[in-house]
Design an enzyme around this catalytic site. Structure first.
Site, PDB file in Angstrom:
ATOM      1  N   HIS A  76      -3.556  13.972   0.834  1.00  0.00           N
ATOM      2  CA  HIS A  76      -3.745  13.075   1.981  1.00  0.00           C
ATOM      3  C   HIS A  76      -2.518  13.082   2.892  1.00  0.00           C
ATOM      4  CE1 HIS A  76      -4.862   9.638   4.429  1.00  0.00           C
ATOM      5  NE2 HIS A  76      -3.678   9.123   4.177  1.00  0.00           N
TER       6      HIS A  76
ATOM      7  N   LYS B  37      -3.842  -1.969  10.485  1.00  0.00           N
ATOM      8  CA  LYS B  37      -4.207  -2.087   9.071  1.00  0.00           C
ATOM      9  C   LYS B  37      -4.406  -3.541   8.627  1.00  0.00           C
ATOM     10  CE  LYS B  37      -3.326   2.226   7.385  1.00  0.00           C
ATOM     11  NZ  LYS B  37      -4.232   2.993   6.521  1.00  0.00           N
TER      12      LYS B  37
ATOM     13  N   ASP C 185       0.852  -1.186   0.000  1.00  0.00           N
ATOM     14  CA  ASP C 185       0.000   0.000   0.000  1.00  0.00           C
ATOM     15  C   ASP C 185       0.889   1.237   0.000  1.00  0.00           C
ATOM     16  OD1 ASP C 185      -2.362   1.393  -0.034  1.00  0.00           O
ATOM     17  OD2 ASP C 185      -2.689   1.274   2.129  1.00  0.00           O
TER      18      ASP C 185
ATOM     19  N   GLU D  61      -9.241   3.796  -2.115  1.00  0.00           N
ATOM     20  CA  GLU D  61      -8.010   3.636  -2.892  1.00  0.00           C
ATOM     21  C   GLU D  61      -8.285   2.921  -4.221  1.00  0.00           C
ATOM     22  OE1 GLU D  61      -4.608   2.328  -0.741  1.00  0.00           O
ATOM     23  OE2 GLU D  61      -5.308   3.137   1.169  1.00  0.00           O
TER      24      GLU D  61
ATOM     25  N   GLU E  51     -10.069   3.799   4.048  1.00  0.00           N
ATOM     26  CA  GLU E  51      -9.453   4.675   3.046  1.00  0.00           C
ATOM     27  C   GLU E  51      -9.881   4.243   1.650  1.00  0.00           C
ATOM     28  OE1 GLU E  51      -5.483   5.939   5.534  1.00  0.00           O
ATOM     29  OE2 GLU E  51      -5.266   4.312   4.074  1.00  0.00           O
TER      30      GLU E  51
ATOM     31  N   GLU F 211      -9.670  12.411   7.527  1.00  0.00           N
ATOM     32  CA  GLU F 211      -9.596  13.766   6.973  1.00  0.00           C
ATOM     33  C   GLU F 211     -10.960  14.457   6.985  1.00  0.00           C
ATOM     34  OE1 GLU F 211      -7.575  11.562   3.710  1.00  0.00           O
ATOM     35  OE2 GLU F 211      -6.789  13.556   3.252  1.00  0.00           O
TER      36      GLU F 211
ATOM     37  N   ASP G 245      -9.193   0.294   2.340  1.00  0.00           N
ATOM     38  CA  ASP G 245      -8.138  -0.006   3.317  1.00  0.00           C
ATOM     39  C   ASP G 245      -8.666   0.340   4.707  1.00  0.00           C
ATOM     40  OD1 ASP G 245      -5.800  -0.399   4.713  1.00  0.00           O
ATOM     41  OD2 ASP G 245      -4.899   1.497   4.072  1.00  0.00           O
TER      42      ASP G 245
ATOM     43  N   ARG H 158      -7.504   3.727  13.657  1.00  0.00           N
ATOM     44  CA  ARG H 158      -6.592   4.866  13.839  1.00  0.00           C
ATOM     45  C   ARG H 158      -5.948   4.911  15.216  1.00  0.00           C
ATOM     46  NH1 ARG H 158      -5.377   5.968   8.781  1.00  0.00           N
ATOM     47  NH2 ARG H 158      -7.171   6.627   7.555  1.00  0.00           N
TER      48      ARG H 158
ATOM     49  N   THR I 298      -8.722  -5.898   4.326  1.00  0.00           N
ATOM     50  CA  THR I 298      -8.706  -4.981   3.183  1.00  0.00           C
ATOM     51  C   THR I 298      -9.710  -5.531   2.178  1.00  0.00           C
ATOM     52  OG1 THR I 298      -6.322  -4.652   3.547  1.00  0.00           O
ATOM     53  CG2 THR I 298      -7.229  -3.871   1.455  1.00  0.00           C
TER      54      THR I 298
ATOM     55  N   GLN J 144      -3.325   2.224  15.279  1.00  0.00           N
ATOM     56  CA  GLN J 144      -2.250   2.657  14.385  1.00  0.00           C
ATOM     57  C   GLN J 144      -1.377   3.722  15.038  1.00  0.00           C
ATOM     58  OE1 GLN J 144      -3.800   4.257  10.702  1.00  0.00           O
ATOM     59  NE2 GLN J 144      -1.780   4.739   9.902  1.00  0.00           N
TER      60      GLN J 144
HETATM   61 CA    CA Z   1      -3.931   3.095   2.838  1.00  0.00          CA
END
Ligand code: CA
Length: 381
Positions: A106, A224, A99, A172, A170, A327, A204, A208, A228, A211
């Protein structure tokens, strides 16, 4: 809904019939039907339970198959099934998963959120498409529920093990390797299409809080690796050819092996939704590092590619449209209001996420890529 591609590029998937003890087989999506490729060819690559044997045949075979499919669809040959009668399988046996983090917006937003007061971009970011190796074995097909992960995090100064309170996802775009390389080989930016079979959409999932605690100094790990999602349909790379756009101007100029000779971005417009409320429509063409540069970087040390390798772009965010709740809610400080009046900072149990995309051709045509979706199931810890 998958719609017909005028250029004759049909998305490939692996399906079995619902409710029966039906073997997996390869098909292409034609409008809301699936053309069963075993009805056109006796080749064993179409009775496999993944696209890997087909992809491993290489670009010449992909094009021969594409032409056969195009002719068959034109004549109405072959066995068509309603898509609603099929269960879609994970289309690719994913070998390795990488990834990237290639959106300037971002990367800047994440820097502003997590390292306020510092330069939001690390000093290496404009030198190479930074990324990490993820977990191939937890990639699931669109539609499979995602169990809220448990992990260690701190939300009041005390570290504890509990269900994540900051589940995010996320938006992607991913690329699937069809034709591998030998150890020591590098893939130049101009050789991209010889190795990449097609494009998928990727969700993804990211815890948080987990992480944040674990990532120093080695980067993402359990925050993570739990899941996925990839779309069930893989759109051949050739379908994106008319959607090529130059990437943003890169400054400083990239290293020689990361330069591109022709436009290497793709004009895809994503649509990222929670429970049917559209959160954003970020432009994939805005990505600072293009997929050809990502693959050139990934192999620049001679690491071999294998059929089924998947690499994803990183969160797609542009100047105004953001592809993550991190975000959109600015790390939980700005709740997002959904169409039903409820609000979110991060994801709740039962929330359903959907990511779709259209390819925007130079002639202004718009074609659907596919969809990746998943819903959140309660934690089991
Ligand atoms: Ca990602």
């Amino acid at each position: 809904m998958i719609q017909r591609f005028d250029a004759g590029e049909f998305p490939y998937g692996v399906f079995s019939l619902r409710g029966a003890n039906s073997p997996a087989r390869v098909g292409v999506a034609v409008d809301d039907q699936i053309l069963d490729l075993t009805s056109l060819s006796a080749d064993s690559v179409f009775t496999a339970d993944s696209l890997n044997p087909f992809m491993a045949k290489g670009a010449d075979f992909w094009r021969v198959t594409r032409d056969q499919v195009r002719a068959a669809v034109g004549r109405g040959d072959g066995n068509y099934l309603p898509a609603s009668s099929a269960t879609m399988r994970l289309p690719v046996e994913v070998a390795d998963f990488v990834d990237f983090n290639s959106s300037l917006q971002h990367a800047t937003n994440a820097g502003l959120i997590f390292r306020p007061g510092a330069d939001p971009l690390r000093s290496n970011w404009r030198l190479m498409p930074v990324g990490y190796h993820g977990r191939a074995g937890t990639i699931v097909v669109s539609g499979e529920p995602i169990t809220r992960p448990c992990g260690q995090f701190s939300d009041d100064g005390t570290v504890r093990y509990a269900p994540t309170k900051q589940l995010d996802v996320e938006a992607e775009v991913g690329f699937v390797i069809g034709h591998g390389t030998r150890p020591g080989d590098r893939v130049s930016t101009s050789d991209f299409a010889s190795h990449v079979f097609g494009v998928v959409l990727v969700l993804d999932w990211s815890a948080r809080d987990v992480q944040s605690l674990e990532s120093v100094p080695l980067g993402p790990f359990l925050g993570k690796s739990f899941a996925t999602t990839m779309s069930a349909w893989v759109l051949p790379l050739d379908a994106l050819d008319t959607a090529r756009v130059p990437g943003p101007v890169q400054s400083p100029a990239p290293a020689e092996h990361l330069r591109v000779e022709r436009p290497a971005g793709y004009d895809l417009r994503l649509e990222f939704s929670v429970n049917g409320s559209v959160l954003s429509r970020p432009a994939f063409g805005s990505m600072y590092w293009t997929p050809a540069q990502q693959l050139a970087h990934l192999t620049s040390n001679g690491a071999r590619l294998r059929t089924g390798d998947l690499f994803a772009s990183g969160t797609v965010s542009d100047d105004t449209e953001f592809g993550s709740l991190l975000e959109l809610s600015w790390n939980g400080s700005r709740p997002i209001t959904l169409a039903d009046g409820s609000s979110r900072t991060f994801l709740g149990d039962g929330d359903e996420i959907s990511l779709s995309a259209v390819v925007i051709g130079r002639d202004g045509s718009r074609r659907q890529v596919g969809e990746a979706r998943g819903s959140v199931s309660p934690a089991r810890c």
